[in-house]
Design a protein around this motif. Sequence first.
Motif, PDB file in Angstrom:
ATOM      1  N   UNK A 100     -13.375 -47.809  16.750  1.00  0.00           N
ATOM      2  CA  UNK A 100     -11.848 -47.913  15.969  1.00  0.00           C
ATOM      3  C   UNK A 100     -11.345 -46.453  16.119  1.00  0.00           C
ATOM      4  N   UNK A 101     -12.206 -45.326  15.736  1.00  0.00           N
ATOM      5  CA  UNK A 101     -11.600 -43.896  15.510  1.00  0.00           C
ATOM      6  C   UNK A 101     -11.125 -43.487  16.787  1.00  0.00           C
ATOM      7  N   UNK A 102     -11.835 -43.982  17.846  1.00  0.00           N
ATOM      8  CA  UNK A 102     -11.637 -43.324  19.008  1.00  0.00           C
ATOM      9  C   UNK A 102     -10.163 -44.005  19.657  1.00  0.00           C
ATOM     10  N   UNK A 103     -10.102 -45.187  19.626  1.00  0.00           N
ATOM     11  CA  UNK A 103      -8.858 -45.957  20.067  1.00  0.00           C
ATOM     12  C   UNK A 103      -7.713 -45.355  19.090  1.00  0.00           C
ATOM     13  N   UNK A 104      -7.741 -45.175  17.925  1.00  0.00           N
ATOM     14  CA  UNK A 104      -6.909 -44.632  17.246  1.00  0.00           C
ATOM     15  C   UNK A 104      -6.209 -43.121  17.565  1.00  0.00           C
ATOM     16  N   UNK A 105      -7.365 -42.483  17.949  1.00  0.00           N
ATOM     17  CA  UNK A 105      -6.861 -41.133  18.531  1.00  0.00           C
ATOM     18  C   UNK A 105      -6.436 -41.132  19.863  1.00  0.00           C
ATOM     19  N   UNK A 106      -6.371 -42.248  20.566  1.00  0.00           N
ATOM     20  CA  UNK A 106      -5.910 -42.422  21.991  1.00  0.00           C
ATOM     21  C   UNK A 106      -4.357 -42.735  21.790  1.00  0.00           C
ATOM     22  N   UNK A 107      -3.848 -43.448  20.610  1.00  0.00           N
ATOM     23  CA  UNK A 107      -2.417 -43.822  20.689  1.00  0.00           C
ATOM     24  C   UNK A 107      -1.969 -42.988  19.740  1.00  0.00           C
ATOM     25  N   UNK A 108      -2.440 -42.313  18.902  1.00  0.00           N
ATOM     26  CA  UNK A 108      -1.640 -41.332  17.948  1.00  0.00           C
ATOM     27  C   UNK A 108      -2.576 -40.173  17.508  1.00  0.00           C
ATOM     28  N   UNK A 109      -1.930 -38.961  17.697  1.00  0.00           N
ATOM     29  CA  UNK A 109      -2.334 -37.564  17.712  1.00  0.00           C
ATOM     30  C   UNK A 109      -2.920 -37.449  16.255  1.00  0.00           C
ATOM     31  N   UNK A 110      -2.047 -37.836  15.258  1.00  0.00           N
ATOM     32  CA  UNK A 110      -2.581 -37.805  13.914  1.00  0.00           C
ATOM     33  C   UNK A 110      -2.140 -39.165  13.074  1.00  0.00           C
ATOM     34  N   UNK A 111      -3.114 -40.152  13.412  1.00  0.00           N
ATOM     35  CA  UNK A 111      -2.896 -41.404  12.778  1.00  0.00           C
ATOM     36  C   UNK A 111      -2.638 -41.193  11.368  1.00  0.00           C
ATOM     37  N   UNK A 112      -1.839 -42.176  10.771  1.00  0.00           N
ATOM     38  CA  UNK A 112      -1.626 -42.255   9.385  1.00  0.00           C
ATOM     39  C   UNK A 112      -2.895 -42.535   8.744  1.00  0.00           C
ATOM     40  N   UNK A 113      -3.385 -42.108   7.539  1.00  0.00           N
ATOM     41  CA  UNK A 113      -4.604 -42.125   6.678  1.00  0.00           C
ATOM     42  C   UNK A 113      -4.349 -43.498   6.171  1.00  0.00           C
TER      43      UNK A 113
END
Length: 405
Positions: A50-63
Amino acid sequence: MPLIVQKYGGSSVANAERIKQVAKRVVQTKRKGNRLVVVISALGRTTDQFLKIAGQVAERPSEREMDMLLATGEQASVAILAMAIQELGEKAISFTGPQVGIITDQSHTRARILDINTERIRQALRGGNIVLVAGFQGKTVTEEITTLGRGGSDLTAVALAKAFHAKQCEIYTDVGGIYTADPRVVPQARKRSRISYDEILELASLGTQVMQARSIEVGKKFNIPILVRSSLNHACGTWISKEIPNMEEVVVSGIALNQDEAKITIFKVPDRPGMAAKIFKTLADDDINVDMIIQNKTQTNLTDISFTVFKSDLKRAMDSVKKAARLVRARSISCDQDIAKVSIVGVGMKSHSGVASKMFGVLAKNKINIEMISTSEIKISCVVRGTKGKLAARAIHQAFGLGKK
């Protein structure tokens, strides 16, 4: 009927076969005459994916959105394990953290537990159920989903053990207990049969990934008996408890190696009262946790300040440091990710001299330069080059005679 809290980590429920093994162990414990509350982590490497995918779609994902995402991993785990237990003929019911009333503050991705409403779990236990609770998660008073930080399922388990005055809290993982060092780094590492809260708290805070540090703090505060053992066999594990007299006979009880930190240096800070306070207040305001700190004073009314942060916080930390550097009119900043922190821990260090000199001597003998030093009553930590970290851990482990007997 005594109540036991068990927690199973992601590796213990990594696939269908392991989930069935966990279900059998849980059922066996229940059939020995115990009531059970079982805390489960996300399946296998789900959180990392999940962390990897979030990092691929957003540079700094909303917490906030990260919490919404990550909390789903544990929800899947408890449901699947409940099905496996039911298949063995026992009653089981799964809940999320919010469903059982785990109330937290509003710090997304690193929330702290404020309260637990135990009534829903008590009702399920009265109905003869094995109660499964999704670890790592809770909710705010405004119904926002939160997570408790990496390793937060440990905190869920220990907090539930405290809330229900459990007989004990059992932490199941893919290793046999707590070792004198990480066996993957030091093959000669030896399993401890018992370790104190203070020692494991230091080891956890230094990067040992057996248990989350905050969970140990709760265990120590409320004197909760904690057993760390393998979910893959029935061998005895390691008990975490208060100090016992013969613990002081062991000078060093464990070695920790942490390669997940980076060193930040702020150069040419004006050497005046209040400069360090301004820098670290800026970091604190941005919720950046700082570990080791060292200040190098020069003869030019300027000073350099270095400190370490977790690599996971590095992007946010660098933004914060840039603000701080402008605030104090520092000349420049730098970041070094090629570091490792090697530490020794032991209650016996309080009553034995020469421990630091022995550690430093071992590093010198192996031509390993020390860049930063930090000490406490039962701990000494040294920052070295990242490429030298494993060598340092093995050499120190051998020098203090911590290997298998």
